[in-house]
Design a protein around this motif. Structure first.
Motif, PDB file in Angstrom:
ATOM      1  N   GLU A   1       0.736  -1.187  -0.022  1.00 10.95           N
ATOM      2  CA  GLU A   1      -0.006   0.148  -0.081  1.00 10.95           C
ATOM      3  C   GLU A   1       0.960   1.201  -0.116  1.00 10.95           C
ATOM      4  O   GLU A   1       1.946   1.456   0.444  1.00 10.95           O
ATOM      5  N   ASP A   2       0.511   2.184  -0.611  1.00 16.22           N
ATOM      6  CA  ASP A   2       1.267   3.414  -0.629  1.00 16.22           C
ATOM      7  C   ASP A   2       0.910   4.537   0.519  1.00 16.22           C
ATOM      8  O   ASP A   2      -0.386   4.351   1.294  1.00 16.22           O
ATOM      9  N   ALA A   3       1.804   4.824   1.183  1.00 17.81           N
ATOM     10  CA  ALA A   3       1.871   5.673   2.498  1.00 17.81           C
ATOM     11  C   ALA A   3       0.925   6.949   2.110  1.00 17.81           C
ATOM     12  O   ALA A   3       1.298   7.570   0.811  1.00 17.81           O
TER      13      ALA A   3
ATOM     14  N   TYR B   1      -7.418   1.032  -5.405  1.00  7.52           N
ATOM     15  CA  TYR B   1      -6.284   0.964  -4.541  1.00  7.52           C
ATOM     16  C   TYR B   1      -6.174   1.695  -3.199  1.00  7.52           C
ATOM     17  O   TYR B   1      -5.629   1.496  -2.177  1.00  7.52           O
ATOM     18  N   GLU B   2      -6.744   2.890  -3.263  1.00 10.42           N
ATOM     19  CA  GLU B   2      -6.691   3.990  -2.347  1.00 10.42           C
ATOM     20  C   GLU B   2      -7.667   3.991  -1.241  1.00 10.42           C
ATOM     21  O   GLU B   2      -9.070   3.617  -1.773  1.00 10.42           O
ATOM     22  N   LEU B   3      -7.347   3.520   0.013  1.00 13.98           N
ATOM     23  CA  LEU B   3      -8.307   3.543   0.806  1.00 13.98           C
ATOM     24  C   LEU B   3      -9.328   4.743   1.005  1.00 13.98           C
ATOM     25  O   LEU B   3      -9.057   5.790   0.963  1.00 13.98           O
ATOM     26  N   ASN B   4     -10.742   4.007   0.922  1.00 12.86           N
ATOM     27  CA  ASN B   4     -11.777   5.322   1.418  1.00 12.86           C
ATOM     28  C   ASN B   4     -11.814   6.531   0.341  1.00 12.86           C
ATOM     29  O   ASN B   4     -11.714   7.777   0.645  1.00 12.86           O
ATOM     30  N   LEU B   5     -11.359   6.344  -0.976  1.00 17.87           N
ATOM     31  CA  LEU B   5     -11.250   7.408  -1.845  1.00 17.87           C
ATOM     32  C   LEU B   5     -12.439   7.327  -2.987  1.00 17.87           C
ATOM     33  O   LEU B   5     -12.369   6.503  -3.670  1.00 17.87           O
ATOM     34  N   ASN B   6     -13.183   8.463  -2.915  1.00 19.44           N
ATOM     35  CA  ASN B   6     -14.174   8.502  -3.915  1.00 19.44           C
ATOM     36  C   ASN B   6     -13.629   8.989  -5.215  1.00 19.44           C
ATOM     37  O   ASN B   6     -13.285  10.547  -5.009  1.00 19.44           O
ATOM     38  N   VAL B   7     -13.382   8.636  -6.420  1.00 19.57           N
ATOM     39  CA  VAL B   7     -12.934   9.203  -7.402  1.00 19.57           C
ATOM     40  C   VAL B   7     -13.880  10.378  -8.036  1.00 19.57           C
ATOM     41  O   VAL B   7     -13.656  11.411  -8.757  1.00 19.57           O
ATOM     42  N   GLY B   8     -15.208  10.156  -7.678  1.00 22.27           N
ATOM     43  CA  GLY B   8     -16.403  11.057  -8.263  1.00 22.27           C
ATOM     44  C   GLY B   8     -16.528  11.906  -6.931  1.00 22.27           C
ATOM     45  O   GLY B   8     -17.790  12.611  -7.029  1.00 22.27           O
TER      46      GLY B   8
END
Ligand code: CTP
Ligand code: MG
Length: 333
Positions: free
Chosen positions: A83-85, A299-306
């Motif tokens: 995972e990315d920091a 991949y990004e935790l809890n990220l809404n691209v919208g």
């Protein structure tokens, strides 16, 4: 009455006519890759350079489209599913590396425009090169490489689907929905997630678990994936485009569901806690997060691209999709 699928398909094919005479081979960006490698090496010889974004997703390079690069450490690559920091400390270190890199790029290519962008979620330097290729460079972040490889793996299952994606992307930019234009709210990346989610819902693609994608197995320069002209004079493409619009206009339940590649089937807002309550509280860089049109980042935790789709922008989206049926994704007018 919307035009027939054959008319829609032909119209879109015509809009992409210019590609027929273009060299779309990814080797056209290898020169830019070499130039950036040279600069990265000057800062830290142990760093590796990866190309991602549309060139990786489609396996072709369209003239004029920008190229995304990321410098990764050996450990980043070896731990290719890591995972990315997302901490401020990590962001600070990335900005520091990019600051050094920006200096080197300016030294070596003094006529280029190099901008350090710090306000974004991910620190990036934006380079407008003289050679006709513009590029973004980030550092120590695997997610872009992984999500591009994931999208590509989907398009490899059915390469002609790239035409749907390219048609939707072109349309989104021309009608002002794409985040790359002023007032836009969804990135090309977001539209690609929408395209793949739609195809999965239709059973046209097989689900790929995002965890299966390993940077250690991804080629730093994406291999070329030839783009054949649509079959059958564009009839299937036209059908796909009309069905895509039909899906998002009349079937996708935007009030309750999330566009997601994270798991097969349906994902609900409830499941992710992307509720009205969370919307009222959530902020990112001081800006409101909307849960009106939800696109889960794989991949990004809890990220809404919208997240930038406000109620007003969601209405625009609907209106433009409605019009797109009549105009063959704005290619026929
Ligand atoms: N990206 C991301 N998260 C976002 C936006 C973008 O990880 N919220 C990454 C994705 O890997 C994406 C790449 O950045 O493939 C480039 O994004 P974008 O420019 O939106 O997509 P492209 O396919 O390159 O489209 P365009 O031709 O418009 O540049
Ligand atoms: Mg791009």
């Amino acid at each position: 009455m919307p035009p027939a699928a054959a008319v829609v398909g032909r119209s879109i094919m015509k809009a992409f006519q210019h590609l027929a005479t273009q060299d779309l081979h990814t080797r056209r960006v290898e020169e830019a890759y070499r130039v950036v490698v040279e600069c990265v090496t000057a800062v830290d010889p142990a760093m590796r350079l990866y190309m991602f974004g549309s060139t990786a997703v489609y396996g072709v390079h369209e003239k004029g489209s920008d190229v995304d690069f990321v410098a990764l450490s050996e450990t980043d690559v070896e731990d290719g599913k890591g995972e990315d920091a997302a901490t401020q400390v990590a962001k600070g270190l990335q900005a520091e590396f990019l600051g050094k890199l920006a200096r080197v790029v300016r030294q070596k290519h003094f006529s280029w425009n190099v901008e350090e962008v710090r306000r974004t979620r991910v620190p990036v330097i934006r380079v407008k090169g003289g050679s006709g290729v513009d590029f973004d460079i980030t550092v120590n972040r695997r997610n872009g490489v992984r999500n591009s490889a994931l999208l590509r793996a989907y398009f490899e299952q059915d390469p002609p689907c790239r035409w749907l994606s390219m048609g939707v992307k072109r349309w989104s930019k021309r009608v002002g929905l794409n985040a790359s234009v002023v007032g836009g709210s969804i990135t090309s990346y977001g539209f690609n997630l929408m395209v793949v989610y739609y195809l999965l819902q239709r059973g046209a693609l097989q689900f790929i678990p995002p965890t299966a994608i390993d940077v250690a197995k991804v080629a730093p320069v994406p291999p070329y994936l030839p783009l054949e002209p649509p079959q059958n004079d564009g009839v299937e493409l036209g059908e796909r485009v009309l069905d895509f619009l039909q899906f998002y206009m009349n079937e996708f339940d935007a009030a309750r569901h999330v566009i997601s590649l994270s798991r097969p089937g349906i994902t609900t807002k409830e499941q992710l806690n992307w509720t009205k309550d969370a919307e009222d509280r959530a902020r990112m860089n001081g800006e409101k997060i909307n849960y009106q049109w939800c696109i889960e980042d794989p991949y990004e935790l809890n990220l809404n691209v919208g997240r930038n789709v406000t109620p007003l922008k969601r209405d625009f989206l609907r209106k433009h999709m409605d019009k797109a049926r009549e105009t063959a994704l704005l290619t026929s007018t």
